[in-house]
Motif scaffolding. Structure first.
Motif, PDB file in Angstrom:
ATOM      1  N   ARG A 140       0.724  -1.304   0.118  1.00  0.00           N
ATOM      2  CA  ARG A 140       0.014  -0.119   0.029  1.00  0.00           C
ATOM      3  C   ARG A 140       0.867   1.169  -0.009  1.00  0.00           C
ATOM      4  O   ARG A 140       1.758   1.306   0.706  1.00  0.00           O
TER       5      ARG A 140
ATOM      6  N   GLU B 246      -3.552   3.185  -2.128  1.00  0.00           N
ATOM      7  CA  GLU B 246      -3.284   2.388  -3.621  1.00  0.00           C
ATOM      8  C   GLU B 246      -2.177   1.371  -3.596  1.00  0.00           C
ATOM      9  O   GLU B 246      -1.306   1.552  -2.700  1.00  0.00           O
TER      10      GLU B 246
ATOM     11  N   TYR C  40       1.226  -0.104  -4.718  1.00  0.00           N
ATOM     12  CA  TYR C  40       2.458   0.285  -5.451  1.00  0.00           C
ATOM     13  C   TYR C  40       2.935  -0.568  -6.548  1.00  0.00           C
ATOM     14  O   TYR C  40       2.879  -1.740  -6.618  1.00  0.00           O
TER      15      TYR C  40
ATOM     16  N   THR D 232       5.120   6.567 -11.229  1.00  0.00           N
ATOM     17  CA  THR D 232       4.572   7.279 -10.023  1.00  0.00           C
ATOM     18  C   THR D 232       5.804   7.620  -9.353  1.00  0.00           C
ATOM     19  O   THR D 232       6.801   7.206  -9.528  1.00  0.00           O
TER      20      THR D 232
ATOM     21  N   ASN E  68       1.896   9.664  -5.424  1.00  0.00           N
ATOM     22  CA  ASN E  68       0.714   8.885  -4.754  1.00  0.00           C
ATOM     23  C   ASN E  68       1.354   8.168  -3.284  1.00  0.00           C
ATOM     24  O   ASN E  68       0.513   7.479  -2.743  1.00  0.00           O
TER      25      ASN E  68
END
Length: 314
Positions: free
Chosen positions: A119, A124, A126, A132, A160
């Motif tokens: 997470r 989200e 990874y 990202t 994120n």
């Protein structure tokens, strides 16, 4: 007859053992090589990854040139991932009030298999093969353009996650982003990170809350720092910071464009000439002393439908 049968049984057993050893060796050869990627997201500080003391990447370099950049788009920001302030390893971090003029130079690192499938800060999963990144103080999600200052390669990633929490590093990248920038083998790289604001994105929620607090202070008769004329040290930008808005191969075209833009702006518009053999006439706005004036110039540019501008230094 008995000796022949016994000998046959022995050969089959030996062959079975040999096949088992070959299968084991093949499985080991396909295991990702545990090499330190240099990356460290905030997730590594919670003791959640027992048996994964070090991060690692693929055994062989994987070409990520087919992975597209993240596409900036408007996304609602939730509490998830935006706790403010937050503390990691005894240090407290405060999220940016308004990230729209953010640009920074420093070291980038990357993180790989240790965190893959775990997470991120906003919940989200990874994916080390998507575009990202992790940042300590940008709102989540945000979009940034990361440029390798050593080779000129550039990517756009979606923030994120939180990190990196190693001293001297300003952003943690996915393996895909780092590979495209050419820093996976070294582990870190010299980069410039610049915010990319999606079209139609409203004022950041943190800036909205700050405005509401300022209004409350006025009602209470409190003079704010901004009203007292106290400038924030973090608002300053490096000397020689410009916004580049166009580039032409013909000088007359560059001058004509610059003159038309100059009429609509309250900031200087200059032409910078690139050296031969690829001679270019680059139209730039500036220089700027602080991030707020640079954002004001961007707002003025948007009013005349110039939506793309890039931070440059000269």
């Amino acid at each position: 007859m008995r000796k022949v049968r016994a000998k046959g049984k022995l050969n089959w057993a030996g062959l079975g053992f040999l096949l088992a050893m070959l299968a084991l060796l093949n499985a080991c050869s396909n295991t990702p090589k545990k090499t330190d990627s240099g990356g460290s997201s905030s997730s590594s500080s919670g003791g959640r990854y027992q048996g994964k003391d070090k991060d690692w990447g693929p055994d062989k370099e994987i070409d990520m040139s087919h992975i597209p950049d993240a596409v900036p788009r408007y996304e609602s920001r939730t509490i998830a991932g935006n706790k403010n302030p937050y503390t990691v390893l005894g240090k407290t971090y405060y999220l940016m009030d308004d990230e729209r003029a953010y640009t920074e130079r420093g070291k980038a690192s990357w993180y790989g298999y240790k965190f893959n499938g775990e997470r991120t800060s906003n919940g989200e999963l990874y994916d080390m093969f998507s575009m990202t990144g992790a940042h300590k103080t940008l709102p989540i999600p945000s979009y940034v353009r990361v440029t390798n200052l050593d080779n000129g390669k550039s990517v756009v990633v979606r923030i994120n996650d939180r990190g990196p929490f190693h001293d001297g590093r300003i952003i943690d990248l996915s393996y895909a982003a780092a590979q495209r920038l050419g820093i996976t083998r070294l582990g870190t790289g010299n980069v410039e990170v610049e915010i990319v604001v999606p079209d139609g994105d409203p004022r950041p929620p943190l800036r909205t809350r700050k405005t509401e607090l300022t209004a409350s202070a006025k009602e209470a008769g409190i003079v704010t720092k901004a009203e007292a004329g106290i400038a924030s040290h973090d608002n300053k930008v490096p000397e020689g910071t410009y916004l580049q808005i166009a580039a032409f191969g013909v000088e007359s075209s560059a001058k004509q464009f610059a003159n038309s833009v100059r009429k609509a702006l309250s900031y200087p518009v200059v032409i910078s000439t690139a050296a031969a053999p690829n001679k270019l006439y680059r139209v730039r706005v500036g220089p700027f002393a602080d991030a707020q004036s640079m954002q004001n110039a961007r707002d003025q540019l948007q009013k005349i439908d110039i939506l793309q501008s890039h931070v440059v230094y000269q």
